[in-house]
Write an enzyme that holds these catalytic residues in place. Structure first.
Site, short mmCIF file in Angstrom:
data_model
loop_
_atom_site.label_atom_id
_atom_site.label_comp_id
_atom_site.label_asym_id
_atom_site.label_seq_id
_atom_site.Cartn_x
_atom_site.Cartn_y
_atom_site.Cartn_z
N PRO A 1 -1.03 -4.65 12.41
CA PRO A 1 -1.70 -5.32 11.30
C PRO A 1 -3.23 -5.27 11.35
CG PRO A 1 -0.47 -6.91 12.65
CD PRO A 1 -0.26 -5.57 13.27
N ARG B 1 -5.77 7.01 -7.51
CA ARG B 1 -5.48 7.08 -8.94
C ARG B 1 -6.60 6.48 -9.79
NH1 ARG B 1 -0.18 3.72 -8.13
NH2 ARG B 1 -1.74 2.73 -6.80
N GLY C 1 -9.01 6.79 -0.28
CA GLY C 1 -10.28 6.50 0.40
C GLY C 1 -11.16 5.48 -0.30
N GLY D 1 -9.70 -0.42 1.48
CA GLY D 1 -9.03 -0.75 2.74
C GLY D 1 -9.41 0.16 3.90
N TYR E 1 6.52 0.77 12.48
CA TYR E 1 7.95 0.74 12.11
C TYR E 1 8.45 2.11 11.63
CZ TYR E 1 6.24 -0.56 7.35
OH TYR E 1 5.60 -0.61 6.13
C1 HXC Z 1 10.51 -5.22 -6.70
C2 HXC Z 1 8.95 -3.83 -7.70
C3 HXC Z 1 7.89 -4.62 -7.20
C4 HXC Z 1 8.23 -5.77 -6.40
C5 HXC Z 1 7.03 -2.98 -8.33
N1 HXC Z 1 8.37 -2.84 -8.41
N2 HXC Z 1 6.72 -4.05 -7.60
N3 HXC Z 1 10.24 -4.11 -7.45
N4 HXC Z 1 9.55 -6.02 -6.19
N5 HXC Z 1 7.29 -6.56 -5.88
C6 HXC Z 1 9.11 -1.80 -9.12
C7 HXC Z 1 8.78 -1.75 -10.60
O1 HXC Z 1 9.51 -2.71 -11.35
C8 HXC Z 1 9.20 -0.31 -10.94
O2 HXC Z 1 10.59 -0.18 -11.01
C9 HXC Z 1 8.79 0.45 -9.69
O3 HXC Z 1 8.72 -0.52 -8.63
C10 HXC Z 1 7.43 1.11 -9.84
O4 HXC Z 1 6.49 0.11 -10.17
P1 HXC Z 1 5.14 0.46 -10.96
O5 HXC Z 1 4.32 -0.77 -11.02
O6 HXC Z 1 5.46 1.17 -12.23
O7 HXC Z 1 4.52 1.58 -9.97
P2 HXC Z 1 3.05 2.05 -9.74
O8 HXC Z 1 2.16 1.65 -10.88
O9 HXC Z 1 3.15 3.48 -9.38
O10 HXC Z 1 2.56 1.19 -8.46
C11 HXC Z 1 3.04 1.46 -7.19
C12 HXC Z 1 3.24 0.19 -6.38
C13 HXC Z 1 1.97 -0.71 -6.36
C14 HXC Z 1 3.62 0.63 -4.96
C15 HXC Z 1 4.39 -0.62 -6.97
O11 HXC Z 1 2.16 -1.85 -5.52
C16 HXC Z 1 0.75 0.05 -5.87
O12 HXC Z 1 0.04 0.63 -6.67
N6 HXC Z 1 0.49 0.07 -4.54
C17 HXC Z 1 -0.62 0.85 -3.94
C18 HXC Z 1 -1.30 0.16 -2.80
C19 HXC Z 1 -0.41 -0.42 -1.71
O13 HXC Z 1 0.81 -0.57 -1.91
N7 HXC Z 1 -0.99 -0.73 -0.59
C20 HXC Z 1 -0.28 -1.32 0.56
C21 HXC Z 1 -0.15 -0.36 1.68
S1 HXC Z 1 0.29 -1.24 3.13
P3 HXC Z 1 11.40 -0.17 -12.45
O14 HXC Z 1 12.82 0.09 -12.08
O15 HXC Z 1 11.19 -1.54 -13.03
O16 HXC Z 1 10.78 0.92 -13.26
C22 HXC Z 1 1.36 -0.28 4.05
C23 HXC Z 1 1.83 -0.59 5.46
C24 HXC Z 1 1.49 -1.91 5.97
O17 HXC Z 1 1.80 0.69 3.60
C25 HXC Z 1 2.08 -2.23 7.33
C26 HXC Z 1 1.53 -3.57 7.78
C27 HXC Z 1 1.74 -3.90 9.18
P1 NAP Z 2 -4.72 -0.04 0.50
O1 NAP Z 2 -6.16 -0.44 0.46
O2 NAP Z 2 -3.84 -0.56 -0.56
O3 NAP Z 2 -4.69 1.54 0.55
C1 NAP Z 2 -3.75 2.33 -0.11
C2 NAP Z 2 -4.54 3.35 -0.91
O4 NAP Z 2 -3.62 4.31 -1.43
C3 NAP Z 2 -5.29 2.76 -2.08
O5 NAP Z 2 -6.64 3.18 -2.04
C4 NAP Z 2 -4.60 3.34 -3.31
O6 NAP Z 2 -5.55 3.60 -4.33
C5 NAP Z 2 -4.02 4.62 -2.75
N1 NAP Z 2 -2.86 5.08 -3.49
C6 NAP Z 2 -1.73 4.40 -3.77
N2 NAP Z 2 -0.89 5.15 -4.50
C7 NAP Z 2 -1.49 6.34 -4.66
C8 NAP Z 2 -1.14 7.55 -5.31
N3 NAP Z 2 0.04 7.68 -5.96
N4 NAP Z 2 -2.00 8.60 -5.30
C9 NAP Z 2 -3.19 8.48 -4.65
N5 NAP Z 2 -3.59 7.36 -4.02
C10 NAP Z 2 -2.75 6.32 -4.03
O7 NAP Z 2 -4.04 -0.45 1.89
P2 NAP Z 2 -4.45 -0.18 3.41
O8 NAP Z 2 -4.00 -1.35 4.18
O9 NAP Z 2 -5.86 0.26 3.51
O10 NAP Z 2 -3.48 1.03 3.79
C11 NAP Z 2 -3.99 2.30 4.16
C12 NAP Z 2 -2.98 3.05 5.03
O11 NAP Z 2 -2.78 2.35 6.25
C13 NAP Z 2 -1.61 3.21 4.41
O12 NAP Z 2 -1.07 4.46 4.75
C14 NAP Z 2 -0.81 2.12 5.07
O13 NAP Z 2 0.57 2.41 5.09
C15 NAP Z 2 -1.40 2.17 6.46
N6 NAP Z 2 -1.19 0.97 7.26
C16 NAP Z 2 -1.88 -0.16 6.97
C17 NAP Z 2 -1.71 -1.28 7.78
C18 NAP Z 2 -2.48 -2.54 7.56
O14 NAP Z 2 -2.25 -3.50 8.29
N7 NAP Z 2 -3.40 -2.60 6.61
C19 NAP Z 2 -0.82 -1.22 8.84
C20 NAP Z 2 -0.10 -0.05 9.08
C21 NAP Z 2 -0.32 1.05 8.29
P3 NAP Z 2 -5.21 3.50 -5.92
O15 NAP Z 2 -4.43 2.25 -6.12
O16 NAP Z 2 -6.55 3.50 -6.55
O17 NAP Z 2 -4.44 4.74 -6.24
#
Ligand code: HXC
Ligand code: NAP
Length: 293
Positions: A199, A47, A23, A26, A156
């Protein structure tokens, strides 16, 4: 009336206590803002406590509402239980859970380490399972009469998608969880629904899915029949409705909000929109000329 204006009446969520995972940024932040404006108290978790504190301060000032920020990595069940305990201690109850936290990035699947794949599955599927299980057990235990789970998936989840395979796999699992529990837990007054957004630009998603100049190279608006991207208030409006009692008979539903995007990709002959109007006379003539042959 503008489509991106607040939809529900001011007190629509008055007295409700809602947990929004992810929360602090985004779409989670956008939903939290609107829930507060509608009179709810909101627990935001992720986190990063600094981010949560900054968001909480800004939104409390903006809306005059109450937020409890709680650091919680949804991958760990004990942390989820602590979040729930903190919410109950602060607000006395929880009425709704929004499973919004997610992890995702684009990558050819063969480049992923096993841990990279696990990381996405753990945040999205295991995290959603952890929060839903903890809240569900709690609601059943305290004999709460009504509660709601709202899962944020993606379109998807049912089509699958190349280059985000761990996310597609996990979201499909969340979809199955949504529909399964909608039936099983209805007897406890727990409704379970989902939203499948197309998106909606956010920093978190775009940094990982459209890095560099990808967003210019692949203009997502071109994939969308309505010709535009989603706006955060539109999603917040839908989420507030699905959390509220106005949707009391909606259970097990997944509402797509994508301007028609996924259907455009699916329909066999959708590419025919490229045919200019003047060409249709000729095509019709050609088809009709085959009658009886
Ligand atoms: C390949 C990757 C990578 C990349 C990380 N890894 N990024 N591998 N390409 N770009 C690998 C790392 O090397 C590691 O593997 C493993 O993934 C875990 O990475 P960490 O950085 O240690 O993980 P962590 O700190 O837990 O971070 C998680 C994360 C990061 C997912 C990688 O991006 C994150 O914190 N994301 C949170 C927010 C987010 O993703 N928001 C987007 C949501 S959009 P190894 O083997 O090296 O240990 C969505 C839908 C959108 O969901 C739909 C749109 C239409
Ligand atoms: P975002 O801002 O990156 O939101 C993801 C959130 O998840 C962040 O606040 C992140 O906070 C939190 N998070 C990630 N790992 C976590 C963990 N291990 N424990 C607790 N919190 C964690 O991206 P967003 O676009 O707003 O996405 C929100 C939701 O919408 C997601 O479910 C995504 O799949 C969905 N969605 C988004 C889109 C789009 O176009 N934006 C489209 C389809 C679906 P911390 O990094 O601080 O933990």
């Amino acid at each position: 009336m503008e489509y991106n204006r607040p939809m529900l009446r001011e007190d629509a969520l008055k007295g409700e206590v809602i947990i929004v995972t992810g929360g602090g940024s985004g779409l989670g932040k956008a939903m939290t803002t609107y829930f507060l404006e509608l009179g709810a108290k909101v627990v935001i978790s992720s986190r990063n406590m600094d981010k949560l504190l900054t968001t909480a301060k800004a939104l409390e000032e903006k809306t005059g509402g109450r937020i409890l920020p709680v650091a919680c990595d949804v991958r760990h069940y004990d942390q989820v239980e602590n979040m729930l305990a903190a919410a109950v201690k602060e607000f006395g109850k929880v009425d709704a859970l929004v499973n919004n936290a997610a992890g995702n990035f684009i990558s050819p699947t063969e480049r992923l380490s096993a841990n990279a794949f696990d990381t996405i599955i753990d945040i999205v599927l295991k995290g959603t399972k952890n929060c839903t299980l903890a809240l569900g057990k709690h609601w059943i235990d305290v004999k709460q009469k009504r509660a709601t789970v709202l899962n944020i998936v993606t379109t998807y989840a049912w089509t699958g998608s190349a280059y985000v395979v761990p996310s597609a796999t996990a979201k499909a699992g969340v979809l199955a969880l949504t529909r399964s529990l909608a039936v099983e837990w209805a007897k406890y007054g727990i409704r379970t629904n989902a939203i499948a957004p197309g998106p909606f630009p956010t920093e978190g998603a775009w940094d990982r899915l459209m890095p560099g100049n990808l967003k210019d190279e692949f203009d997502m608006r071109k994939k969308i029949p309505l010709g535009r991207l989603g706006e955060h208030q539109e999603l917040a409006n839908l989420a507030a409705y699905l959390i509220s009692d106005f949707s009391a008979f909606i259970n097990g539903e997944v509402v797509t909000i994508d301007g028609g995007e996924w259907l455009k990709g699916a329909g066999e002959f959708n590419m025919l929109e490229k045919i200019p109007d003047e060409m249709w006379d000729m095509l019709e003539m050609m088809i009709r000329s085959k009658k009886g042959k």
